[in-house]
Design a protein around this motif. Structure first.
Motif, PDB file in Angstrom:
ATOM      1  N   PRO A 146       0.809  -1.218   0.000  1.00  0.00           N
ATOM      2  CA  PRO A 146       0.000   0.000   0.000  1.00  0.00           C
ATOM      3  C   PRO A 146       0.842   1.267   0.000  1.00  0.00           C
TER       4      PRO A 146
ATOM      5  N   LYS B 127      -3.056   4.933  -2.887  1.00  0.00           N
ATOM      6  CA  LYS B 127      -3.089   4.896  -1.423  1.00  0.00           C
ATOM      7  C   LYS B 127      -3.137   6.319  -0.887  1.00  0.00           C
TER       8      LYS B 127
ATOM      9  N   HIS C 226      -7.062  -0.349   7.535  1.00  0.00           N
ATOM     10  CA  HIS C 226      -7.027  -0.408   9.013  1.00  0.00           C
ATOM     11  C   HIS C 226      -8.446  -0.413   9.607  1.00  0.00           C
TER      12      HIS C 226
END
Ligand SMILES: [Zn+2]
Length: 562
Positions: free
Chosen positions: A249, A306, A395
């Motif tokens: 990422p 990203k 996340h």
């Protein structure tokens, strides 16, 4: 006459291969304990591989027809076989650099930390930069950040810059701060913070998120040879652990050039699903040049941007809706501005580019969902290059319960890291309070709404090992088996879910569910062979399990010595 030919036909049938017999294959596995992650045939004993594809999945008996004199037959002796495992969030070059650098992982006291840094400083030429990564103060007594003054005692003449394990903070000594021009008068940059001594107001050496740039921009860039070596080391470590693909990422086209070169030279075996950073020039280039899809034998994909929307909890840079429970004057901060993000999101939908955004705090997660929703509304499916864009929230760590159902509603994929949950359980309850842990690492609550969760390690933030990740997902306890108050065991994943988190779900999140992620005829022959049956053994034994063979595209890229 008719019967004569019938007899002749029977004779031919018996003595030569019939047209129905499949062609001989290169590679056959027998006596396996194979978990396929294919609901129609969940378990198998044998499989056959031709070229880079799986051509048969079934029994020892059934696979015989594929075997010829030149077929390599591997007797697995009951070993467990999974679809090639994928880490959905793995900073690939960072993993290699960790192998090459001063590695500060696993240090449990400030004294040991300083001793290790001093040993490195003593080898350096005067004025040479000393950099390292991996320290974390969680277990230090007291658990406080190191300071410039600690470092000055052991490194008066060399600039020193040491990144915390999570990459969201670093400590610099006075020499490094001087080079970076960081003084009492330095203002905090957007998306960052210079920590200061409470009495004097002097910078204490800790730089959070964007503030790291004051110093890090002066560290000489690594040469090409170093970067290549880092990639080769990362490839080696990753395939030995059983990873067959990593989803990397963030990064740049410079990284991509290295990947292309090393794939071309046959030195890079693992598949890499790469994103470039945005908003900014790298993202702009991807939007104008278009994606790279399934290059080098389906090994390289570049089709995602990203974005980083906030910091991390450890350094209190994660953006929260309400102040930190242990720092009532701080709510963290966002690191991206809507006016830069939203136009890029709309362009990405029109061009068929995936977006994956780092979001840790509950405010950051809400912000990302809001921004994604605005873009999705502004660019309806008919105007999108890919109707179902599969955007990701990397996340998805602390989510306000009100936002949990929004992922499924908007088609946003929460990409999560089980090891963060078990590493953070020691300090997060005090950072955010028990009430907010209800929406923390809320795997089961999210899955109940119908979303999938690709699993990753965020290496080198964490170790980046598949067995640690699988264990963390199913145990939700630290590697000693400990779990504290308020750690919501009901949110842990089942083994079946955990298996999907590291196989078919990351494949889906990379638009590759028809190509990888399960052991099925026609799919790429990517396999992870393990020393034990992680679907059945006691929890703690998962951590003792290791990879014995890694197969990527039908090639045995790594095999444990017998
Ligand atoms: Zn990351």
């Amino acid at each position: 006459m008719k019967s004569f030919f019938a007899v002749l036909g029977l004779f031919l049938f018996a003595s030569t291969p019939t047209p129905q017999r499949p062609a001989i294959v290169d590679l056959v596995f027998i006596n396996g304990n194979i978990y396929t992650v294919n609901e129609r045939q969940p378990h198998a004993q044998a499989l056959a591989v031709r070229g880079d594809r799986i051509v048969y999945v079934g029994s020892n008996e059934g696979v015989k027809i594929y075997q010829g004199r030149k077929t390599r037959v591997i007797d697995l002796h009951g070993a467990t076989v999974l679809p090639g495992m994928t880490d959905a969030h793995y900073h690939f070059i960072g993993v290699g650099q960790r192998e090459m650098n001063l590695n500060l992982e696993g240090i449990t006291t400030l004294e040991d930390f300083l001793a290790k840094v001093k040993a490195r400083v003593d080898q350096a030429r005067p004025g040479e930069w000393v950099t390292g990564r991996g320290w974390i103060e969680t277990f230090w007594q007291p658990p406080v950040f190191p300071t410039r003054w600690d470092l000055d005692k052991i490194a008066p003449n060399n600039p020193v810059f040491l990144t915390r394990a999570d990459g969201h903070g670093a400590v610099a000594n006075s020499a490094a701060l001087k080079i970076g021009g960081v003084t009492k008068d330095t203002k905090d940059p957007f998306g960052g913070q210079v920590l200061r001594d409470k009495q004097s107001g002097e910078p204490n050496g800790m730089l959070l998120d964007a503030a790291q740039g004051f110093v890090s921009q002066h560290i000489p860039e690594r040469g090409d040879a170093d970067t290549e070596q880092a990639i080769i080391l990362a490839n080696k470590r990753s395939i030995e652990l059983g990873w067959t693909q990593v989803q990397d990422p963030g990064g740049s086209y410079r990284d991509i050039e290295f990947y292309k070169k090393l794939y071309g030279e046959g030195k890079l075996k693992i598949r890499v699903y790469k994103a470039v950073y945005g908003p900014g020039p790298e993202a702009q280039r991807l939007l104008s040049e278009g994606p790279i899809i399934e290059a080098f034998g389906n090994r390289l994909n570049v089709r995602a941007i990203k974005v980083v929307s906030d910091g991390a909890l450890g350094s209190r840079g994660a953006a929260l809706l309400a102040p930190y429970s242990d720092a009532p004057d701080s709510k963290g901060f966002l690191r991206v501005k809507e006016e830069e993000l939203l136009p890029m999101l709309k362009a990405a939908l029109r061009k068929g580019i995936q977006v994956e955004t780092h979001a840790i705090g509950d405010y950051a997660n809400r912000f990302v969902l809001d921004e994604y929703e605005k873009a999705l509304n502004a660019v309806p499916p008919a105007q999108r290059k890919i109707r179902e864009p599969r955007w990701r929230d990397e996340h998805s760590q602390i989510i306000n319960p009100a936002d949990i159902p929004r992922f499924a509603k908007l088609g946003i994929i929460p990409s999560m890291q089980p090891s963060h949950a078990i590493g953070d359980l020691h300090f997060v309850p005090s950072r955010i309070g028990l009430e907010r842990t209800k929406g923390a690492y809320a795997w089961q609550s999210l899955m109940k709404t119908g979303v999938i969760i690709p699993g990753g390690s965020d290496a080198p933030v964490e170790r980046g090992e598949p067995m640690i990740e699988f264990y963390a997902a199913v145990a939700r306890k630290d590697i000693r088996g400990f779990s504290g108050e308020g750690w919501h065991p009901e949110e842990k994943a089942t083994r079946e879910q955990a298996l999907k988190m590291f196989t078919i779900w990351p494949a889906y999140a990379a638009f590759e569910e028809n190509l990888r992620g399960s052991i099925q005829v026609g799919k790429l022959a990517d396999l992870t062979v393990l020393s034990a049956d992680i679907m059945k053994i006691p929890e703690m034994d998962i951590l003792k399990t290791h990879c014995v063979m890694t197969v990527i595209g039908g090639e045995i890229v790594w095999e444990a010595r017998q």
